[in-house]
Design a protein around this motif. Structure first.
Motif, short mmCIF file in Angstrom:
data_model
loop_
_atom_site.label_atom_id
_atom_site.label_comp_id
_atom_site.label_asym_id
_atom_site.label_seq_id
_atom_site.Cartn_x
_atom_site.Cartn_y
_atom_site.Cartn_z
N ALA A 1 35.31 -50.83 17.86
CA ALA A 1 34.02 -50.19 18.13
C ALA A 1 33.41 -50.74 19.42
O ALA A 1 32.92 -49.97 20.26
N LEU B 1 37.91 -53.14 12.89
CA LEU B 1 37.04 -52.01 13.21
C LEU B 1 35.94 -52.42 14.20
O LEU B 1 35.65 -51.68 15.14
N ARG B 2 35.33 -53.58 13.99
CA ARG B 2 34.25 -54.01 14.89
C ARG B 2 34.77 -54.18 16.33
O ARG B 2 34.12 -53.77 17.28
N LYS C 1 25.96 -48.91 14.63
CA LYS C 1 25.49 -50.17 14.06
C LYS C 1 25.47 -51.27 15.12
O LYS C 1 24.51 -52.04 15.22
N TYR C 2 26.51 -51.31 15.93
CA TYR C 2 26.61 -52.34 16.98
C TYR C 2 25.50 -52.18 18.02
O TYR C 2 24.87 -53.17 18.42
N GLU D 1 30.11 -44.77 13.03
CA GLU D 1 29.12 -45.57 12.31
C GLU D 1 29.08 -47.00 12.81
O GLU D 1 28.00 -47.59 12.94
N GLU D 2 30.25 -47.56 13.12
CA GLU D 2 30.30 -48.95 13.59
C GLU D 2 29.71 -49.09 14.99
O GLU D 2 29.03 -50.09 15.28
#
Length: 249
Positions: free
Chosen positions: A149, A145-146, A197-198, A193-194
């Motif tokens: 993203a 996911l990261r 956040k990043y 959301e990711e």
């Protein structure tokens, strides 16, 4: 003939006149500046965009890529390639009418490699794109996911630089046949959301343009782009959502 001859002999005398020479020089410089400005505007602000750009992450080690090339081939030929594509440094590009569509006109499709060394070329491609299709691998979405993203965040940053009308962006959630746990709404929420956040983690080090938005709705819809989500499986030939998306825009 006599008139042309007299004009010919007058030219040197005109050039000897400093005032006349200054006028000619000023006019020439002005013409040159206008010419350069027209070329710049034509390149950066021209509304003529026909390129449909297919992007996404490339394969890593033993893992296959997101399915960009497979989607490209299915759109072009109606069938998935028999062999798994090898990560390339060269784009696949062709002008055709997507198979399965009765309303779309001929368009220029570009399957662009996801290699990190092609950042400069990717920016140029995004600049001249009419539509961007981002292929996301659902089968590895939860574990990577990261990475997804960050990859899509970089695409959004490039889109923010455009000075043209709103561009539609499709996130094609590929390989739904291998992973049915993620519907479009869940992918949108988790990816959004990711990314938020990043960008918070980047902070001031990411530059003035590092903050794209403060909430998911603003992140996926702004004055430069609007992001849509669809699911399917390019390898299984299930790309109708992509066709319908292209037909709507």
């Amino acid at each position: 003939m006599q008139l042309e001859s007299s004009l010919f002999y007058k030219v040197p005398s005109l050039l000897e006149n400093k005032f006349t020479l200054a006028i000619f020089s000023t006019c020439f410089c002005l013409f040159l500046l206008i010419f350069i400005w027209v070329l710049y505007v034509k390149r950066h602000y021209s509304p003529v965009r026909t390129k449909i750009l297919i992007v996404g992450r490339s394969g890593e080690d033993e893992y296959p890529g997101s399915g960009k090339s497979t989607l490209y081939h299915v759109l072009r030929t109606g069938k998935a390639p028999k062999f798994q594509s090898v990560t390339s440094m060269v784009p696949n590009e062709g002008t055709f009418i997507p198979r399965g569509s009765k309303t779309l006109k001929e368009s220029n499709f570009v399957d662009f490699p996801g290699n990190e060394r092609l950042k400069t070329e990717l920016e140029e491609q995004v600049l001249h794109a009419k539509v961007v299709i981002y292929v996301l691998d659902l089968s590895r979405f939860e574990t990577e996911l990261r990475k997804e993203a960050i990859s899509f965040y970089n695409i959004l940053k490039l889109l923010k630089k455009r000075n043209w009308k709103i561009i539609p962006v499709l996130i094609f959630c590929n390989k739904v046949d291998l992973c049915e746990n993620f519907d479009r709404d869940r992918v949108r929420r988790l990816l959004g959301e990711e990314i938020l956040k990043y960008q918070r983690e980047l902070g001031p080090s990411g530059g003035e343009d590092s903050i794209l938005a403060t909430n998911i709705d603003a992140l996926f819809s702004c004055s430069q782009y609007v992001v849509f989500f669809e699911s399917g499986s390019a390898a299984q030939g299930v790309i109708e959502p992509v066709i319908h998306f292209l037909e709507r825009i």
